[in-house]
Write an enzyme that holds these catalytic residues in place. Structure first.
Site, PDB file in Angstrom:
ATOM      1  N   LYS A 171      48.435  65.220  53.687  1.00 60.36           N
ATOM      2  CA  LYS A 171      49.911  64.883  53.155  1.00 60.36           C
ATOM      3  C   LYS A 171      49.777  64.871  51.723  1.00 60.36           C
ATOM      4  CE  LYS A 171      51.806  61.255  51.878  1.00 60.36           C
ATOM      5  NZ  LYS A 171      52.857  61.882  50.955  1.00 60.36           N
ATOM      6  N   GLY A 224      45.228  58.291  44.222  1.00 65.50           N
ATOM      7  CA  GLY A 224      46.828  57.847  43.736  1.00 65.50           C
ATOM      8  C   GLY A 224      46.532  56.358  43.160  1.00 65.50           C
ATOM      9  N   SER A 225      47.675  55.743  43.546  1.00 68.52           N
ATOM     10  CA  SER A 225      47.705  54.348  42.841  1.00 68.52           C
ATOM     11  C   SER A 225      46.916  53.173  43.619  1.00 68.52           C
ATOM     12  CB  SER A 225      49.142  53.940  42.663  1.00 68.52           C
ATOM     13  OG  SER A 225      49.653  53.509  44.053  1.00 68.52           O
ATOM     14  N   ALA A 227      47.757  50.200  43.881  1.00 74.94           N
ATOM     15  CA  ALA A 227      48.542  49.556  44.984  1.00 74.94           C
ATOM     16  C   ALA A 227      48.689  50.092  46.424  1.00 74.94           C
ATOM     17  CB  ALA A 227      49.827  49.221  44.707  1.00 74.94           C
ATOM     18  N   THR A 228      48.772  51.620  46.471  1.00 77.13           N
ATOM     19  CA  THR A 228      48.730  52.162  47.748  1.00 77.13           C
ATOM     20  C   THR A 228      47.383  52.153  48.342  1.00 77.13           C
ATOM     21  OG1 THR A 228      50.445  53.685  46.926  1.00 77.13           O
ATOM     22  CG2 THR A 228      49.274  54.596  48.516  1.00 77.13           C
ATOM     23  N   ALA A 229      46.428  52.338  47.598  1.00 69.79           N
ATOM     24  CA  ALA A 229      45.219  52.199  48.044  1.00 69.79           C
ATOM     25  C   ALA A 229      44.718  50.829  48.786  1.00 69.79           C
ATOM     26  CB  ALA A 229      43.803  52.304  47.009  1.00 69.79           C
ATOM     27  N   GLU A 246      40.161  57.362  44.998  1.00 62.89           N
ATOM     28  CA  GLU A 246      40.189  57.662  43.657  1.00 62.89           C
ATOM     29  C   GLU A 246      41.500  57.242  43.111  1.00 62.89           C
ATOM     30  OE1 GLU A 246      40.696  58.788  40.279  1.00 62.89           O
ATOM     31  OE2 GLU A 246      41.416  60.720  40.987  1.00 62.89           O
ATOM     32  N   CYS A 280      44.507  60.986  35.626  1.00 61.89           N
ATOM     33  CA  CYS A 280      44.157  59.428  35.735  1.00 61.89           C
ATOM     34  C   CYS A 280      43.063  59.494  34.688  1.00 61.89           C
ATOM     35  CB  CYS A 280      43.504  59.434  37.135  1.00 61.89           C
ATOM     36  SG  CYS A 280      42.393  60.654  37.648  1.00 61.89           S
ATOM     37  N   GLU A 384      48.034  50.800  33.747  1.00 64.36           N
ATOM     38  CA  GLU A 384      48.249  51.892  33.762  1.00 64.36           C
ATOM     39  C   GLU A 384      49.703  52.640  33.425  1.00 64.36           C
ATOM     40  OE1 GLU A 384      46.329  55.760  35.899  1.00 64.36           O
ATOM     41  OE2 GLU A 384      47.267  54.569  37.294  1.00 64.36           O
TER      42      GLU A 384
END
Length: 480
Positions: A171, A224-225, A227-229, A246, A280, A384
């Site tokens: 995705k 990604g971020s 928070a999403t992780a 990552e 990043c 970040e």
């Protein structure tokens, strides 16, 4: 332009679509499927069906397919570069020299490296036993890639996953889906069997969530971020999935008085603002030894002012547009916060006006911004920003530089500038970062581990690390 999901070797239309914007104009230019559970189900079923045959292929046959796909993308280099620039906002030059060549190299690198790993064997003659390990693909890999380096980071995941014999459901970010869709058009020609690579477009909360929470997707690789992780970790926990995450960075550059300032300033302007600062690994905090602080700051600001921002198609520009209106507002809000806290804005946001062509006036552009005078406890120094903003601050001692470099929740990358060999080795050892560059930046050997410490991630990817992640190990003992 209307994109479609690619499932089981076929393009499949979707019931609902999301608008995707051209960041350089602010206008909608394509529609992306708004996939959900149903589409993810179909993709996982196709990947599961393709797995027994694909995993049984000779690794050299699989490598040939990866190399053919790399050749096809390379043949269409200019179309991919133009599309990546239009979709992401980056300059065409950057897409042409960095993104697409690296996507091609990812495929070739893993096509080769996968053939050269060996497994372990030990002898226990005193009990008449021989031990050895085997490695086999895990199954259906769920791959979620971000919007900053779209095809570059998608292939960084797809290549090792399929080279080791897994099948995938990927995705890409809903904001940058076009080059993934273009790659799907080449898969059949490259010899990728139906169901080996499935791409489902859509948002994190719908498509991403369905993929991560699917009981028959045993491993997830996500970039990604943070928070999403955290959400991915929670959704994966009931299924004990393998995770490679990552995440973000708040990367320090530490400049000692004996640094080669010409080289340092030239490279640190790049490391701060490359790709609009949307990498990043970009530098966001620069700590400079006090004896050279004034000279460094003056020369750095002068160099930053020469870093041109404007229309992505203009080869004289270094930076294009930021990814979205919301992201631009977020980055600007950090500069406003810095100003309210007494920070000095030396150039960029609120100081320098951009002279944009008529058609780009509604685009999401921001000049590169250099800030000084902030305390390390400021959110601007802790969080970040992921934009063309860097903060500069003086330090007195090596110990102070280490403590301040490490004083954030992230630990992805760091750069150290000094001619003293002993000092650079000491710093490299003490800095809490998955990657430390000294007197350079963004030089990457793909054989080596890539990833971060602390809130910058879990696990590593790279030649051997990706092989270990995308395979399951088994220890076998034979008594003879």
């Amino acid at each position: 332009m209307i994109l479609e999901n690619y499932i089981g070797g076929k393009f499949v239309p979707c019931r609902n679509y999301i608008d995707s914007y051209d960041p350089s104009t602010g206008e909608v230019y394509c529609k992306v499927p708004d996939s959900g559970k149903e589409e993810v189900e179909a993709a996982v079923a196709a990947a599961k069906e393709a797995f027994p045959d694909w995993s049984a292929w000779d690794p050299q046959q699989r490598a040939r397919v990866l190399n053919k796909l790399a050749d096809l993308i390379e043949t269409h280099m200019e179309e991919f570069a133009q599309a990546e620039s239009r979709d992401q906002g980056k300059t065409v030059t950057f897409a042409r020299t960095v993104d697409i060549p690296r996507a091609v190299y990812n495929l070739r690198f893993f096509a080769s490296s996968v053939l050269h790993h060996t497994t372990d064997c030990t002898q226990m003659d005193h009990v008449g036993c021989l031990n050895y390990t085997t490695r086999s693909p895990v199954g259906v890999a769920g791959l979620i890639s971000p919007w900053n380096l779209p095809l570059y980071l998608l292939t960084w995941k797809i290549a090792p996953a399929i080279a080791t014999g897994n099948t995938v459901v990927a995705k890409p970010s809903e904001m940058t889906s076009v080059t993934a869709w273009m790659m799907c058009k080449l898969l059949q020609q490259a010899g990728v069997p139906p169901g080996v690579v499935n791409i489902v477009f859509g948002t994190g909360p719908r498509a991403g969530d369905a993929l991560v929470g699917h009981p028959e997707v045993p491993l997830i690789s996500f970039t990604g971020s943070t928070a999403t992780a955290q959400r991915i970790t929670e959704r994966s926990a009931p299924y004990c999935k393998k995770l490679s995450l990552e995440l973000g960075g708040k990367n320090p550059a530490i400049v000692f008085a004996d640094a080669d300032l010409d080289q340092c300033i030239q490279t640190t302007v790049r490391s701060s603002f490359f790709n609009q600062g949307e990498i990043c690994l970009c530098t966001s905090r620069i700590y400079v030894e006090r004896s050279i602080y004034s000279e460094f700051l003056e020369r750095f600001v002068t160099a930053a002012k020469k870093w041109k921002t404007g229309a992505p198609s203009d080869p004289s520009n270094n930076n294009g547009a930021l990814i979205s209106k919301e992201h631009l507002e977020k980055v600007r809000s950090f500069v406003a916060l810095a100003r309210s806290e007494g920070g000095i804005i030396h150039c960029g946001e609120g100081v320098d006006q951009l002279d944009l062509p008529e058609q780009n006036r509604s685009g999401y552009f921001m000049p590169v911004t250099v800030i000084s005078g902030l305390s390390d406890s400021s959110r601007v120094m802790q969080e970040e920003i992921f934009g063309p903003v860097v903060c500069v601050s003086p330090f007195d001692t090596e110990d102070e530089a280490v403590a301040r470099g490490n004083g954030v929740r992230y630990g992805l990358a760091a750069t150290v500038w000094s001619q003293d060999v002993g000092k650079v080795h000491r710093m490299a050892k003490r800095l809490q970062a998955g990657l430390v560059w000294t007197n350079c930046w963004l030089i990457r050997d793909l054989n080596l581990p890539f990833g971060g410490m602390k809130n910058s991630g879990v696990g590593r990817e790279g030649g051997k690390d990706s092989y270990l992640f995308f395979t399951e190990v088994k220890s076998v003992t034979i008594k003879h």
